[in-house]
Enzyme design. Sequence first.
Site, short mmCIF file in Angstrom:
data_model
loop_
_atom_site.label_atom_id
_atom_site.label_comp_id
_atom_site.label_asym_id
_atom_site.label_seq_id
_atom_site.Cartn_x
_atom_site.Cartn_y
_atom_site.Cartn_z
N GLU A 233 0.88 -1.17 0.00
CA GLU A 233 0.00 0.00 0.00
C GLU A 233 0.91 1.21 0.00
OE1 GLU A 233 -2.58 2.99 2.42
OE2 GLU A 233 -2.59 0.99 3.35
N CYS A 267 -3.30 8.03 4.74
CA CYS A 267 -3.15 7.27 3.50
C CYS A 267 -4.26 7.59 2.52
CB CYS A 267 -3.15 5.77 3.80
SG CYS A 267 -1.81 5.23 4.87
#
Length: 465
Positions: A233, A267
């Site tokens: 990620e 994020c």
Amino acid sequence: MTGSASTLQCISPIDGSVFAERPIASVEEATKAISAAKQAQKDWAKKSLEDRIALVRAGVAKLGEMNDEIIPQIAKMMGRPVRYGGEFGGVNERASYMADIAEEALKPIIVEESDAFERRIEREPHGVVLVIAPWNYPYMTAINTVAPALIAGNAVILKHSTQTLLVGEHMVEAFVAAGMPKELFQNLYLDHKTTETLIKARHFGFINFTGSVGGGKAIETAAAGTFTGVGLELGGKDPGYVMEDANVDAAVDTLIDGAMFNSGQCCCGIERIYVHESLYDEFVEKAVKIVSGYKLGNPLDQDTTMGPMANKRFADEVRAQIKEAVEAGAKPLIDPALFPADDGTNAYLAPQILVDVNHDMKVMREESFGPVVGIMKVKNDAEAIALMNDSDFGLTCSLWTGDENRAAEIARELETGTVFMNRADYLDPALCWTGCKDTGRGGALSIIGFHGLTRVKSYHFKKAL
């Protein structure tokens, strides 16, 4: 995040002082720890799923008991204000959900069970899973993989960010206090070179990395030719699109919070906003009012609503993006005088809203990961879709409309991992957390998360000879 050749240092963004320092494990020390983990994993995998789940739940509960100590430490290590209460709520939600679905996610697929044949597909653990976790949500990002990996029967080696140096210690301490074998879940202090060496030596059955695009490329390069599974990620440049039928108040409240919370270091934070021309002026006016009311200061102060960025270097990178955009014609709307803690040289960065921006500017193309957002006016869905897809990243996007069918049609055209309607900046553990393009590959949480943390084995038994 400095130190000598043999130590790692966490530099507090509050005042630039050394908050914590730990010795780096040598390749030999790390190899010995991983060998012990491999041995412990064999016994752990033989335990019943019920027993493994119970121990993971107990470890999470022990971590919750440490929350009063953890909250100010997070503030000192990476700058998030103590008023927000740490991360245990999210940690508990994610770990509990993965525990709840484990039996269903890991159960065998029965193809045939007859007098003649037994044919089935089972899921078994990889062995030792390396979790490389980031500093921005240090406990929640780590638990995404730690909890399901352990539940699935793996051992876990945790390498945490130097910026949040003590997080791994606390997680392991909690789980061991709950009764987990100390060899099974270990925290190691590793530098980049040692980590690369261990990966190349094929010490791990699976690697999960959350961090920068550059870091993800380094992990893939180190793992090349080892055939080790890798979940990544990486960066994001998540857009929001406000359509003409949107609830403007709800949209501006959520999108601006998604852009600015945690000093923009999320994020799935909102980094660019596209607003239909009919609502543009109203949206921008309300956004400016919200951001102008923030209080930038010491995160240990209960009145502080925005703390420093985790490191002065990160703040300087965002300052450079803002400067470049303004020089290219962007208009900043937030008065920096409202935020005197930002002296232009420290980790404290005044939030900023930019208009008159375009995709030639880095602030609308490259990941900012700070308290800045650009807002653009659009005429229709086609223009908004083209702009949202005009990015190297694809983690989430946020659509604001009262028309679910319209949102679904737009969502199918978007290059992203998650599409929100009338929501933003949230991780739902029941849904797969994934991305595309430079955001990485693989998927965490949900049933899919268990699939990544296990490998399949087929059984074909002929009963009659």
